[in-house]
Design a protein around this motif. Structure first.
Motif, PDB file in Angstrom:
ATOM      1  N   PHE A 382       0.836  -1.198   0.000  1.00  0.00           N
ATOM      2  CA  PHE A 382       0.000   0.000   0.000  1.00  0.00           C
ATOM      3  C   PHE A 382       0.874   1.252   0.000  1.00  0.00           C
ATOM      4  CE2 PHE A 382      -2.470   3.358   1.941  1.00  0.00           C
ATOM      5  CZ  PHE A 382      -3.724   3.209   1.383  1.00  0.00           C
ATOM      6  N   MET A 383       1.922   1.238   0.807  1.00  0.00           N
ATOM      7  CA  MET A 383       2.817   2.391   0.920  1.00  0.00           C
ATOM      8  C   MET A 383       3.553   2.637  -0.398  1.00  0.00           C
ATOM      9  SD  MET A 383       5.800   2.926   3.765  1.00  0.00           S
ATOM     10  CE  MET A 383       6.738   1.522   3.178  1.00  0.00           C
ATOM     11  N   ASN A 384       4.058   1.573  -1.012  1.00  0.00           N
ATOM     12  CA  ASN A 384       4.805   1.735  -2.265  1.00  0.00           C
ATOM     13  C   ASN A 384       3.911   2.257  -3.391  1.00  0.00           C
ATOM     14  OD1 ASN A 384       7.217   0.877  -1.172  1.00  0.00           O
ATOM     15  ND2 ASN A 384       6.886  -1.266  -1.724  1.00  0.00           N
ATOM     16  N   LEU A 385       2.698   1.712  -3.498  1.00  0.00           N
ATOM     17  CA  LEU A 385       1.790   2.161  -4.551  1.00  0.00           C
ATOM     18  C   LEU A 385       1.370   3.614  -4.327  1.00  0.00           C
ATOM     19  CD1 LEU A 385      -0.493  -0.965  -5.057  1.00  0.00           C
ATOM     20  CD2 LEU A 385       1.242  -0.077  -6.615  1.00  0.00           C
ATOM     21  N   SER A 386       1.168   4.002  -3.069  1.00  0.00           N
ATOM     22  CA  SER A 386       0.799   5.395  -2.776  1.00  0.00           C
ATOM     23  C   SER A 386       1.954   6.336  -3.102  1.00  0.00           C
ATOM     24  CB  SER A 386       0.409   5.523  -1.302  1.00  0.00           C
ATOM     25  OG  SER A 386      -0.715   4.726  -1.007  1.00  0.00           O
ATOM     26  N   ALA A 387       3.172   5.906  -2.767  1.00  0.00           N
ATOM     27  CA  ALA A 387       4.335   6.746  -3.067  1.00  0.00           C
ATOM     28  C   ALA A 387       4.562   6.855  -4.566  1.00  0.00           C
ATOM     29  CB  ALA A 387       5.574   6.171  -2.386  1.00  0.00           C
ATOM     30  N   ALA A 388       4.246   5.788  -5.308  1.00  0.00           N
ATOM     31  CA  ALA A 388       4.472   5.790  -6.747  1.00  0.00           C
ATOM     32  C   ALA A 388       3.586   6.808  -7.465  1.00  0.00           C
ATOM     33  CB  ALA A 388       4.208   4.398  -7.311  1.00  0.00           C
ATOM     34  N   THR A 389       2.451   7.124  -6.879  1.00  0.00           N
ATOM     35  CA  THR A 389       1.526   8.086  -7.501  1.00  0.00           C
ATOM     36  C   THR A 389       1.680   9.486  -6.914  1.00  0.00           C
ATOM     37  OG1 THR A 389      -0.194   7.503  -5.897  1.00  0.00           O
ATOM     38  CG2 THR A 389      -0.159   6.288  -7.979  1.00  0.00           C
ATOM     39  N   SER A 390       2.735   9.673  -6.118  1.00  0.00           N
ATOM     40  CA  SER A 390       2.889  10.972  -5.444  1.00  0.00           C
ATOM     41  C   SER A 390       3.129  12.111  -6.432  1.00  0.00           C
ATOM     42  CB  SER A 390       4.043  10.902  -4.443  1.00  0.00           C
ATOM     43  OG  SER A 390       5.245  10.530  -5.110  1.00  0.00           O
ATOM     44  N   LEU A 391       3.759  11.824  -7.583  1.00  0.00           N
ATOM     45  CA  LEU A 391       4.017  12.880  -8.560  1.00  0.00           C
ATOM     46  C   LEU A 391       2.728  13.510  -9.074  1.00  0.00           C
ATOM     47  CD1 LEU A 391       6.950  11.382 -10.652  1.00  0.00           C
ATOM     48  CD2 LEU A 391       7.015  13.402  -9.180  1.00  0.00           C
ATOM     49  N   LYS A 392       1.655  12.696  -9.126  1.00  0.00           N
ATOM     50  CA  LYS A 392       0.379  13.221  -9.616  1.00  0.00           C
ATOM     51  C   LYS A 392      -0.202  14.262  -8.665  1.00  0.00           C
ATOM     52  CE  LYS A 392      -0.977   9.095 -12.220  1.00  0.00           C
ATOM     53  NZ  LYS A 392      -2.010   8.043 -12.422  1.00  0.00           N
ATOM     54  N   SER A 474       2.778   6.752   6.565  1.00  0.00           N
ATOM     55  CA  SER A 474       3.867   7.610   7.034  1.00  0.00           C
ATOM     56  C   SER A 474       4.796   8.036   5.898  1.00  0.00           C
ATOM     57  CB  SER A 474       4.664   6.880   8.116  1.00  0.00           C
ATOM     58  OG  SER A 474       5.126   5.631   7.641  1.00  0.00           O
ATOM     59  N   TYR A 475       5.291   7.076   5.127  1.00  0.00           N
ATOM     60  CA  TYR A 475       6.257   7.412   4.072  1.00  0.00           C
ATOM     61  C   TYR A 475       5.647   8.296   2.984  1.00  0.00           C
ATOM     62  CZ  TYR A 475       9.423   6.728   0.110  1.00  0.00           C
ATOM     63  OH  TYR A 475      10.247   6.920  -0.964  1.00  0.00           O
ATOM     64  N   PRO A 476       4.468   7.948   2.405  1.00  0.00           N
ATOM     65  CA  PRO A 476       3.883   8.855   1.403  1.00  0.00           C
ATOM     66  C   PRO A 476       3.607  10.245   1.954  1.00  0.00           C
ATOM     67  CG  PRO A 476       2.820   6.700   1.318  1.00  0.00           C
ATOM     68  CD  PRO A 476       3.672   6.711   2.542  1.00  0.00           C
ATOM     69  N   ALA A 477       3.143  10.327   3.213  1.00  0.00           N
ATOM     70  CA  ALA A 477       2.829  11.639   3.788  1.00  0.00           C
ATOM     71  C   ALA A 477       4.081  12.490   3.933  1.00  0.00           C
ATOM     72  CB  ALA A 477       2.138  11.462   5.143  1.00  0.00           C
ATOM     73  N   VAL A 478       5.143  11.897   4.456  1.00  0.00           N
ATOM     74  CA  VAL A 478       6.405  12.635   4.621  1.00  0.00           C
ATOM     75  C   VAL A 478       6.987  13.002   3.267  1.00  0.00           C
ATOM     76  CG1 VAL A 478       8.771  12.458   5.467  1.00  0.00           C
ATOM     77  CG2 VAL A 478       6.892  11.584   6.857  1.00  0.00           C
ATOM     78  N   VAL A 500      14.787   8.148  -2.584  1.00  0.00           N
ATOM     79  CA  VAL A 500      14.835   7.131  -3.634  1.00  0.00           C
ATOM     80  C   VAL A 500      15.335   5.804  -3.081  1.00  0.00           C
ATOM     81  CG1 VAL A 500      15.893   6.484  -5.830  1.00  0.00           C
ATOM     82  CG2 VAL A 500      15.111   8.831  -5.470  1.00  0.00           C
ATOM     83  N   GLY A 501      16.387   5.864  -2.257  1.00  0.00           N
ATOM     84  CA  GLY A 501      16.946   4.639  -1.678  1.00  0.00           C
ATOM     85  C   GLY A 501      15.966   3.932  -0.767  1.00  0.00           C
ATOM     86  N   PHE A 502      15.229   4.707   0.032  1.00  0.00           N
ATOM     87  CA  PHE A 502      14.250   4.088   0.926  1.00  0.00           C
ATOM     88  C   PHE A 502      13.130   3.432   0.129  1.00  0.00           C
ATOM     89  CE2 PHE A 502      10.383   4.278   3.519  1.00  0.00           C
ATOM     90  CZ  PHE A 502      10.813   3.580   4.644  1.00  0.00           C
ATOM     91  N   GLY A 503      12.667   4.119  -0.931  1.00  0.00           N
ATOM     92  CA  GLY A 503      11.612   3.542  -1.751  1.00  0.00           C
ATOM     93  C   GLY A 503      12.040   2.238  -2.397  1.00  0.00           C
ATOM     94  N   LYS A 504      13.269   2.215  -2.944  1.00  0.00           N
ATOM     95  CA  LYS A 504      13.773   0.985  -3.562  1.00  0.00           C
ATOM     96  C   LYS A 504      13.907  -0.142  -2.538  1.00  0.00           C
ATOM     97  CE  LYS A 504      16.313   3.091  -7.404  1.00  0.00           C
ATOM     98  NZ  LYS A 504      17.651   3.284  -8.011  1.00  0.00           N
ATOM     99  N   SER A 505      14.410   0.208  -1.353  1.00  0.00           N
ATOM    100  CA  SER A 505      14.587  -0.829  -0.327  1.00  0.00           C
ATOM    101  C   SER A 505      13.252  -1.408   0.103  1.00  0.00           C
ATOM    102  CB  SER A 505      15.324  -0.246   0.886  1.00  0.00           C
ATOM    103  OG  SER A 505      14.544   0.764   1.512  1.00  0.00           O
ATOM    104  N   MET A 506      12.198  -0.587   0.139  1.00  0.00           N
ATOM    105  CA  MET A 506      10.882  -1.092   0.505  1.00  0.00           C
ATOM    106  C   MET A 506      10.333  -2.048  -0.561  1.00  0.00           C
ATOM    107  SD  MET A 506       9.710  -0.135   3.475  1.00  0.00           S
ATOM    108  CE  MET A 506      11.355  -0.626   3.976  1.00  0.00           C
ATOM    109  N   VAL A 507      10.590  -1.721  -1.831  1.00  0.00           N
ATOM    110  CA  VAL A 507      10.146  -2.614  -2.906  1.00  0.00           C
ATOM    111  C   VAL A 507      10.873  -3.952  -2.825  1.00  0.00           C
ATOM    112  CG1 VAL A 507      10.072  -2.946  -5.404  1.00  0.00           C
ATOM    113  CG2 VAL A 507       9.513  -0.716  -4.435  1.00  0.00           C
ATOM    114  N   VAL A 508      12.203  -3.897  -2.613  1.00  0.00           N
ATOM    115  CA  VAL A 508      12.978  -5.129  -2.487  1.00  0.00           C
ATOM    116  C   VAL A 508      12.509  -5.941  -1.282  1.00  0.00           C
ATOM    117  CG1 VAL A 508      15.281  -6.071  -2.053  1.00  0.00           C
ATOM    118  CG2 VAL A 508      14.992  -4.167  -3.653  1.00  0.00           C
ATOM    119  N   PHE A 509      12.268  -5.255  -0.165  1.00  0.00           N
ATOM    120  CA  PHE A 509      11.809  -5.920   1.062  1.00  0.00           C
ATOM    121  C   PHE A 509      10.473  -6.606   0.835  1.00  0.00           C
ATOM    122  CE2 PHE A 509       9.431  -5.513   5.139  1.00  0.00           C
ATOM    123  CZ  PHE A 509      10.197  -6.391   5.883  1.00  0.00           C
TER     124      PHE A 509
END
Length: 544
Positions: A382-392, A474-478, A500-509
């Motif tokens: 949920f966090m990764n998908l929300s962060a991925a749409t943050s640019l919109k 938390s992550y998308p909001a920050v 960027v590093g945190f986002g990638k690490s969450m995807v890998v995790f």
């Protein structure tokens, strides 16, 4: 100058948005009234006009409440608009969270059901099951079987033992599983599941009696305690059953027994499931083999007195059976007694080196870890998908910041939106779990339900909702709150290396945990298929 106390009342009562304007109007009116009517009448008019401002619409607390309501309503509006504009993304995101929550919830209910077995008795911390350790040279075996004479002997010989009861779930060595015996009354005849128990049994365990008393329920050798189900089956009502007689066919004898107690049907959380309990003393007295100390075919339950130390009492039991079993000193054969808390017997039923160790607790711990992993995967997804749409939402963040919103305001807003989605997901997860429980109960042979009436379950749901909202939001909001207004309005958002590093690490995790679960599931499936299809040297069909 006008009197000051009306102004203080306005400041206390009215909203801060209205007080300044009211006080300004009052001062203008006061100057006008002073020139026209004089100071005394102007003061009176000033007070009356101030009191007229004390209307419900101006109430400070109402104003604050309305402001909060508008803010929460706006959160719902933004969430609804986002769901409408991104239907596919929203469906994938929420569905992943719902499935993760539903799976974790069902596993939690199963784990809670397993841990509740035999742990509902009011004196649970004083109830113990006696087990035996048998040494044969360097080998040691252990089990729950004990002599039928042991319960009464322990109660008589040790002041620490308040109550003691034998229990015989299986009455014959050739028998496996539960014992079923025949009962008849007139033209009614049924086989019922039951056992034998000592007269202290109902004084020890918290099985509610609908008729009879704990001291007399199993005191009569010709008496029998039956369940509500059995009472209604033979007599129609509990009241009609109490004091009545039944024809009881047990092993090689038949006799009439009197119903001396009726107990409530045992809950699913009781490991010893019975419909009746017959008198222990009669059973032992009419079987010479059970009067022999070397007969290890029954169970022994004891209740220690309050304040007794079970570890010290267990030390006293070492060598207790030596004289009774005629074991010579120096012999390489030795039999010792041990104690296990009654509530632990279900989960810790395996023995290692003569002592209870693991058992079903290993499955419970494994499933607990699986539930936590599934929930983490759902939240991270949920966090990764929300962060991925943050640019919109970059321009939205820029407009809000230009309009005066601080970083804290943005974090609160985005976290609020996440909590709304999480609440929606939790509701759907509860519905999914409710619909899936019948099939799950059939698979596990359980009777699990959603315990809506239990505060602990409600607390668990609220805690899960809070945890999911914090972790997933938390992550998308920050991340969204860090956008620079100018860049955001131009659509040129640049993420720093840490984000960027945190986002990638969450995807890998997330993918690592998912692959781990898939591998474990495949291994279990392959092992199960191997057990079902392994060639064992003969054709299993029609072999009994």
């Amino acid at each position: 100058m006008p009197p000051t106390w009306p102004g203080r009342i306005l400041e206390w009562f009215c909203s801060s948005l209205l007080v300044e304007e009211m006080q300004g109007d009052l001062l203008e009116l006061y100057e006008k009234w002073t020139r026209k009517y004089g100071m005394r009448r102007a003061r009176l008019l000033y007070v009356l006009q101030a009191l007229r401002f004390l209307r419900p619409y101006a109430f400070k607390r109402m104003s604050t409440k309305n402001h909060s309501t508008i803010m929460i309503t706006s959160y719902f509006t933004f969430v609804f608009r986002r769901l409408q504009r991104n239907k596919m993304f929203s469906a994938i995101n929420i569905l992943g969270l719902v499935l993760g929550l539903a799976c974790s919830l069902i596993i939690y209910l199963w784990v809670d059901s397993e841990r509740s077995i035999d742990n509902f008795h009011s004196k649970g911390d004083q109830l113990y099951r006696v087990y035996t350790r048998r040494y044969f040279g360097d080998q040691v075996n252990a089990g729950y079987n004990s002599p039928a004479l042991l319960p009464e002997a322990l109660k008589n010989d040790f002041p620490e033992v308040e109550y003691a009861s034998g229990f015989a779930k299986v009455l014959r060595l050739s028998q496996q599983g539960d014992t079923y015996e025949s009962f008849s009354l007139g033209d009614k005849a049924y086989k019922m599941r039951g056992s034998r128990a000592g007269k202290d049994f109902f004084s020890m365990f918290s099985y509610p009696l609908l008729a009879g008393s704990t001291t007399s329920a199993l005191a009569d050798q010709n008496g029998i305690a039956i369940s509500r189900k059995m009472a209604e089956l033979f007599f129609g009502t509990v009241e009609s059953a109490f004091g009545s007689s039944l024809q009881f066919s047990s092993e090689s004898m038949s006799r009439d027994v009197k119903v001396t107690a009726v107990f409530e049907d045992l809950p699913a959380s009781a490991s010893d499931q019975v419909d009746y309990l017959a008198n222990w003393d009669y059973w032992v007295e009419h079987d010479d083999f059970k009067k022999y100390w070397g007969h290890f075919g029954t169970y022994t339950y004891i209740q220690l007195k309050a304040g007794s130390d079970p570890a010290l009492f267990e030390k006293k039991l070492v060598g207790y059976l030596d004289e009774r079993l005629d074991i010579q000193k120096g012999s390489n054969v030795k039999v010792e007694l041990g104690l296990q808390r009654f509530g632990d017997q279900y989960l810790y039923g395996n023995f290692e080196s003569g002592r209870p160790t693991g058992g079903r607790i290993d499955y419970v711990n494994s499933m607990t870890v699986a539930a936590v992993v599934i929930l983490i995967i759902a939240c991270v997804n949920f966090m990764n998908l929300s962060a991925a749409t943050s640019l919109k939402r970059a321009r939205e963040v820029g407009v809000r910041k230009v309009a005066g919103a601080s970083r804290v305001n943005l974090i609160v807003q985005f976290m609020g939106e996440t909590f709304i989605l999480a609440t929606f997901a939790v509701g759907l997860a509860l519905l999914t779990a409710y619909l899936a429980l019948p099939a799950f109960n059939f698979l596990t042979e359980k009777q699990i339900t959603l315990p809506w009436h239990e505060l602990s379950f409600i607390g668990t749901v609220v805690a899960t909702l809070t945890g999911v909202g914090l972790v997933a939001g938390s992550y998308p909001a920050v991340l969204l709150s860090t956008f620079k207004p100018v860049r955001a309005l131009k659509g040129k958002v640049i993420f720093n290396a840490r984000s960027v590093g945190f986002g990638k690490s969450m995807v890998v995790f997330q993918f690592a945990l998912s692959i781990l679960l898939i591998i474990l599931t495949m291994v279990v499936g392959i092992q199960t298929k191997y057990i079902r299809t392994k060639d064992i040297g003969y054709n299993r069909d029609n072999v009994i």
